[in-house]
Design an enzyme around this catalytic site. Sequence first.
Site, short mmCIF file in Angstrom:
data_model
loop_
_atom_site.label_atom_id
_atom_site.label_comp_id
_atom_site.label_asym_id
_atom_site.label_seq_id
_atom_site.Cartn_x
_atom_site.Cartn_y
_atom_site.Cartn_z
N SER A 20 6.95 -33.08 -26.51
CA SER A 20 7.88 -32.15 -26.55
C SER A 20 7.23 -31.10 -27.50
O SER A 20 6.33 -31.07 -27.95
CB SER A 20 8.52 -32.45 -28.05
OG SER A 20 9.15 -31.29 -28.88
N GLY A 21 7.70 -29.74 -27.04
CA GLY A 21 6.64 -28.49 -27.57
C GLY A 21 7.18 -27.79 -28.49
O GLY A 21 6.13 -27.89 -29.38
N LEU A 22 8.30 -28.05 -28.89
CA LEU A 22 8.44 -28.00 -30.95
C LEU A 22 8.09 -29.19 -31.62
O LEU A 22 6.35 -28.90 -32.40
CB LEU A 22 9.56 -28.60 -31.12
CG LEU A 22 10.34 -28.41 -32.32
CD1 LEU A 22 10.26 -26.92 -32.95
CD2 LEU A 22 11.64 -29.19 -32.53
N ASP A 33 6.61 -22.60 -32.42
CA ASP A 33 7.10 -23.08 -30.74
C ASP A 33 6.90 -21.71 -30.75
O ASP A 33 8.11 -21.62 -29.65
CB ASP A 33 8.15 -23.85 -31.12
CG ASP A 33 8.29 -25.04 -30.12
OD1 ASP A 33 7.54 -24.14 -28.93
OD2 ASP A 33 9.67 -24.84 -29.47
N ASP A 62 7.12 -30.88 -21.99
CA ASP A 62 7.57 -30.30 -22.56
C ASP A 62 7.03 -28.76 -21.98
O ASP A 62 5.92 -28.63 -23.10
CB ASP A 62 8.11 -29.52 -23.50
CG ASP A 62 9.03 -28.52 -24.22
OD1 ASP A 62 9.10 -28.11 -23.45
OD2 ASP A 62 9.49 -28.14 -25.24
N ASP A 83 7.21 -25.83 -21.15
CA ASP A 83 8.03 -24.56 -21.95
C ASP A 83 7.97 -23.55 -21.03
O ASP A 83 8.11 -23.88 -19.41
CB ASP A 83 6.16 -23.90 -22.85
CG ASP A 83 6.99 -24.53 -24.56
OD1 ASP A 83 7.63 -24.69 -24.69
OD2 ASP A 83 5.38 -24.46 -24.97
N GLU A 99 10.70 -24.40 -18.73
CA GLU A 99 12.49 -23.62 -18.69
C GLU A 99 12.37 -22.15 -18.11
O GLU A 99 11.44 -22.05 -18.32
CB GLU A 99 12.62 -23.46 -20.09
CG GLU A 99 11.53 -22.68 -21.34
CD GLU A 99 11.54 -23.58 -22.92
OE1 GLU A 99 11.32 -24.08 -22.93
OE2 GLU A 99 12.39 -22.35 -23.60
N LYS A 140 7.45 -17.95 -25.16
CA LYS A 140 8.92 -18.44 -25.29
C LYS A 140 9.41 -18.88 -27.14
O LYS A 140 7.97 -18.82 -27.35
CB LYS A 140 9.28 -19.62 -24.67
CG LYS A 140 8.25 -21.11 -25.11
CD LYS A 140 8.11 -21.77 -26.24
CE LYS A 140 9.64 -22.28 -26.57
NZ LYS A 140 9.67 -23.91 -26.46
N ASN A 149 12.06 -21.08 -29.83
CA ASN A 149 12.61 -22.61 -29.16
C ASN A 149 13.69 -22.04 -29.50
O ASN A 149 14.12 -20.86 -29.70
CB ASN A 149 11.75 -23.49 -31.04
CG ASN A 149 12.85 -24.12 -30.59
OD1 ASN A 149 13.99 -24.51 -30.92
ND2 ASN A 149 11.97 -25.43 -30.34
N SER A 150 14.69 -23.13 -28.41
CA SER A 150 16.11 -22.39 -28.47
C SER A 150 17.09 -23.02 -29.70
O SER A 150 17.96 -21.96 -28.99
CB SER A 150 16.55 -23.61 -27.26
OG SER A 150 15.53 -23.36 -25.65
N ARG A 178 14.62 -26.28 -16.41
CA ARG A 178 15.68 -25.92 -17.40
C ARG A 178 15.79 -24.98 -17.46
O ARG A 178 15.69 -24.04 -17.67
CB ARG A 178 14.05 -26.35 -18.55
CG ARG A 178 15.16 -26.71 -20.19
CD ARG A 178 14.50 -26.84 -21.04
NE ARG A 178 14.81 -26.60 -22.52
CZ ARG A 178 13.81 -25.99 -23.69
NH1 ARG A 178 13.92 -27.05 -23.64
NH2 ARG A 178 14.68 -25.87 -25.21
N HIS A 211 20.14 -27.10 -21.09
CA HIS A 211 20.37 -27.40 -22.45
C HIS A 211 21.80 -26.61 -23.02
O HIS A 211 22.21 -25.50 -22.66
CB HIS A 211 18.75 -26.28 -23.16
CG HIS A 211 18.49 -26.77 -24.08
ND1 HIS A 211 18.92 -27.77 -25.30
CD2 HIS A 211 17.92 -26.38 -25.50
CE1 HIS A 211 18.64 -28.72 -26.08
NE2 HIS A 211 17.69 -27.69 -26.41
C1 SPV Z 1 11.27 -28.86 -27.94
O1 SPV Z 1 11.74 -30.64 -28.62
O2 SPV Z 1 10.15 -28.88 -27.68
C2 SPV Z 1 12.10 -28.68 -26.19
C3 SPV Z 1 13.91 -29.66 -27.68
O3 SPV Z 1 12.57 -27.87 -26.20
S1 SPV Z 1 14.08 -28.23 -27.95
O4 SPV Z 1 13.62 -28.12 -28.98
O5 SPV Z 1 15.44 -28.83 -28.69
O6 SPV Z 1 14.37 -26.95 -27.89
MG MG Z 2 10.27 -27.17 -26.27
#
Ligand code: SPV
Ligand code: MG
Length: 544
Positions: A48-50, A60, A87, A89, A116, A122, A124-125, A161, A192
Amino acid sequence: MSLITGITAAHQFRKLLTSEQLEFICEAHNGLSAKIVQEAGFKGIWASGLSISAQFCVRDNNEASWTQVLEDLEFMSDAAAIPILLDGDTGYGNFNNMQRLVRKLEQRKIAAVCIEDKLFPKTNSFIKGGTQPMADMQEFCGKIKAGKDAQTDPNFSIIARVEAFICGWGLAEALRRAEAYHEAGADGILIHSALSVPDEILAFKQEWGSRCPVVIVPTKYYATPTDVFRQQGFSMVIWANHMLRSSVTAMQKTAKTLKEQEHLLSIEDKVASVSEIFRLQNAAELQEAEDRYFPKGAEGTSAIVLAASRGKELETLTEQQPKTMVKIQGAPILSHIVDAYNAVGIKDIVVVRGYKKEAVNLPNLTYVDNNDFADTGELDSLLKALQSRKGPAQSTIISYGDVLFNKYIPQSLCQETDDCVIFVDSNWQEQGGYARLGGFAECTIPNSRKAFNAKIYLKQLGATLPHESIHGVWMGFLKVSPSATTLITSIIAEILAKPANRKAAIPQLIQELLQRDYPIRVLYTAGHWLDINSLDDVVQAGNF
Ligand code: SPV
Ligand code: MG
């Protein structure tokens, strides 16, 4: 190649993505969490990027560079054999950066990457998703194509994504983009949503059907029963950040408790044991490798020094102290012996005292007393020392309290893997032509050019041997492995069970081993030692 299945990680992931059933992969953000996810039984990992940025404590927002992410991934890939989906990004740049990323991921055995359709850097979503700009669709398609063209393993997967819901564009845009990315070669679509209900992803799946595998991240719609995803035919669920979040909670709690209590008591049972950490790090494997590759050192070897007798021949020098405490160059013989052992890392030294035992008082030694020293011999003292030791048998070097030696002697003994090793001085004629310690040795090969690199064994040991059989004198050193330590302990007990053997000495033990065809390895040397048997020797030892 994965050790688990014999197929590449990319192939494993592709099989998961395209399997008939709903599959689950779990977030990890470093080697340790990757291993924990694997041990829990997951078949794949979401890098996971986060979470990766959070464990560096950066945002992130591509604050961690892509090579820093790559480095982290390398640890994850080394620690776990299950496939990793990165992930990625936005792909860290344009199509060109994407190509380089795919190549570097394949080099690190990463199975797949998800990109994505937003802009670099980027966000975070879940942070103001509605205000986030989306990537140009065609440009993003080019990035997917470039990635697919760059991969060398046909099973490497690229997941596209779609962030249309996150950015507030709705179903039609989500479908339009998914279709374009699918056309461009994406192996799956990650749709997502930041809603707390699954409406968006369900609507998408309804329209999308089964054109290609669909992956979801139910972080916000976590209350949805998993069976709903199963029934709707989703391919893969990502538990996206729960290793990181659970560790944060645990660390906060531990830090707070420690700060408040200034004590470990209420923590200890609630945290993983240190040995659990060693297990996760696979410390056992290193231990095994060390046994295989490291030259055997003195580690785990102990020494027994037999120093119970007076040494009457030194006359007045031993009136108030035993020979082992007679000073040579300002320090007792025993202290020179201890120095030589210590110099090769042998710290565990047992000294058997007898005559004037209170005079034998050097620090950091373990003392065993043979109060019958006047009526008993070396084997009696040795047995007392062997029996005094607790725990599993150790490698042991046995030597005399009146024999000075260079550290080369214990060092060489420790390096040999044979169960039983002795030193023989082939320069015996210079030693006065007789074996003071009671042993002329005949070996399988005399000390000659032929003996170089050969494994030489003892044939016989005796106070009188035919002149032509004598290859040297036994120098008073015997090294025994843990198993040989156990063996000699029982042999000595047997020997001493006969009253006539009360004064038996070590050569008798060696002869007994030979009689049982027990191999006794011989190391030759010339010099490097000196037994102190007369006042002359004391003087000579001054120059040793
Ligand atoms: C991550 O885990 O970094 C994701 C998922 O991209 S989210 O944080 O839900 O965007
Ligand atoms: Mg991410």
